[in-house]
Design an enzyme around this catalytic site. Structure first.
Site: not given
Ligand code: ADP
Ligand code: MG
Length: 314
Positions: A38, A259, A263
């Site tokens: 991740d 983490d 995931d």
């Molecule tokens: P990762 O797989 O990197 O942990 P997420 O699936 O949680 O990422 O989120 C993917 C994308 O969605 C982020 O990169 C962001 O662009 C957008 N995003 C998610 N949650 C938020 C939030 N609370 N505020 C703004 N953008 C968000």
């Molecule tokens: Mg993560």
């Protein structure tokens, strides 16, 4: 390996902060062909910080930050924390405000004094957040979120956004009442050991892969820094397990390192799920291994331990 050897290995693991949930997990790790990482909080430090905020309308920067922070206030996402911190520091220049000469007021109390009331809040996994402020719809998130709501990004902002992404930053877009108003750039530095660990895995004949919900330009930039060639970006939370299943189709053994809450389905789907110790309880529960020290070096420690215990020499 004898039961004694497994017990010894489990003890050696524990002394390194590698908790192994059973002999089967210990045995499977030796045969891993892929390690899926991740991005956020696993390869990166998970210490997201706003580096840029830019308004593309008449709105004052301070008002823009207040609006965005108010929309994010109910979100649990690490990006939300970074946005609130930035807005807080903008308003107070890092100084602790005093009330009747007393600085004991909590951060939450201080924030609540200038945050606007957000109603009808919802977090949209992998996209962002939305709510109503001053009876107007506020959207804070990625391109997909704005596109779904019919908000177009002006060319000038798109150019700015692409530049952020090429520099490994995540762009957060903001719309107010159906119109794009501005964006934020967020950086999350790589863990110091990340590149060395990726290199080490390759030397062990294991293929590293990155999976993330972030946009592909940012993901590619981060992957390049760390030495990963195989990148799966813009994967929605539910899609991480699908990535694993697709790699398993030809009989490959797949390990997943993650983490977050997002995931846990992937950790469960993997042949070897490794939860980073600082992660969420639900991720720890879904995993076969817990890497207590949160160091990526322990991914190698875990695989090494399995190979040595089962005397597998490549
Ligand atoms: P990762 O797989 O990197 O942990 P997420 O699936 O949680 O990422 O989120 C993917 C994308 O969605 C982020 O990169 C962001 O662009 C957008 N995003 C998610 N949650 C938020 C939030 N609370 N505020 C703004 N953008 C968000
Ligand atoms: Mg993560």
């Amino acid at each position: 390996a004898t039961p004694t050897a497994v017990m010894v290995a489990t003890g050696v693991g524990a002394s390194h902060g590698v908790l192994i949930k059973g002999g089967d997990a210990l045995e499977r790790a030796q045969n891993v062909d892929y390690v899926i990482f991740d991005k956020t909080g696993t390869l990166t430090q998970g210490k997201a910080a706003v580096t840029t905020a830019k308004v593309f309308t008449e709105m004052e920067l301070g008002d823009f930050l207040t609006l965005v922070a108010s929309a994010e206030a109910s979100s649990e996402h690490p990006l939300s924390r970074a946005i609130l911190d930035y807005a807080y520091h903008y308003h107070y220049f890092g100084e602790l405000p005093t009330v009747n000469g007393d600085t004991k007021q909590s951060r939450e109390e201080i924030l609540s004094e200038w945050l606007l009331e957000a109603i009808d809040f919802s977090a949209l996994p992998g996209r962002g957040v939305q709510c109503l402020i001053n009876e107007k719809r506020v959207l804070v998130g990625n391109r997909a979120l704005l596109a779904e709501n019919g908000v177009t990004i002006p060319a000038e902002a798109e150019i700015f956004l692409i530049d952020l992404e090429l520099n490994a930053k995540t762009g957060i877009l903001v719309a107010y009442d159906g119109n794009f108003i501005g964006l934020l750039g967020i950086a999350d530095p790589l863990k110091r050991e990340a590149a060395v660990v990726i290199e080490g895995l390759k030397k062990m004949g294991i293929c590293p892969v990155m999976v993330t919900g972030d946009n592909s330009r940012t993901a590619q930039a981060v992957a390049k820094e760390v030495g990963i060639e195989d990148v799966r970006a813009e994967v929605l939370p539910a899609g991480k397990a699908d990535v694993i299943r697709s790699l398993q189709k030809d009989g490959s053994m797949v390990a997943m390192v993650g983490d977050g809450i997002n995931d846990s389905p992937a950790l469960a789907a993997a042949d070897v799920g490794m939860a980073i110790g600082a992660g969420t309880d639900i991720a720890i529960e879904a995993a076969d291994y817990v890497l207590v020290r949160s160091s990526l070096e322990d991914v190698i420690t875990a695989i090494d331990l399995s190979r040595k215990t089962f005397s597998r020499i490549r």
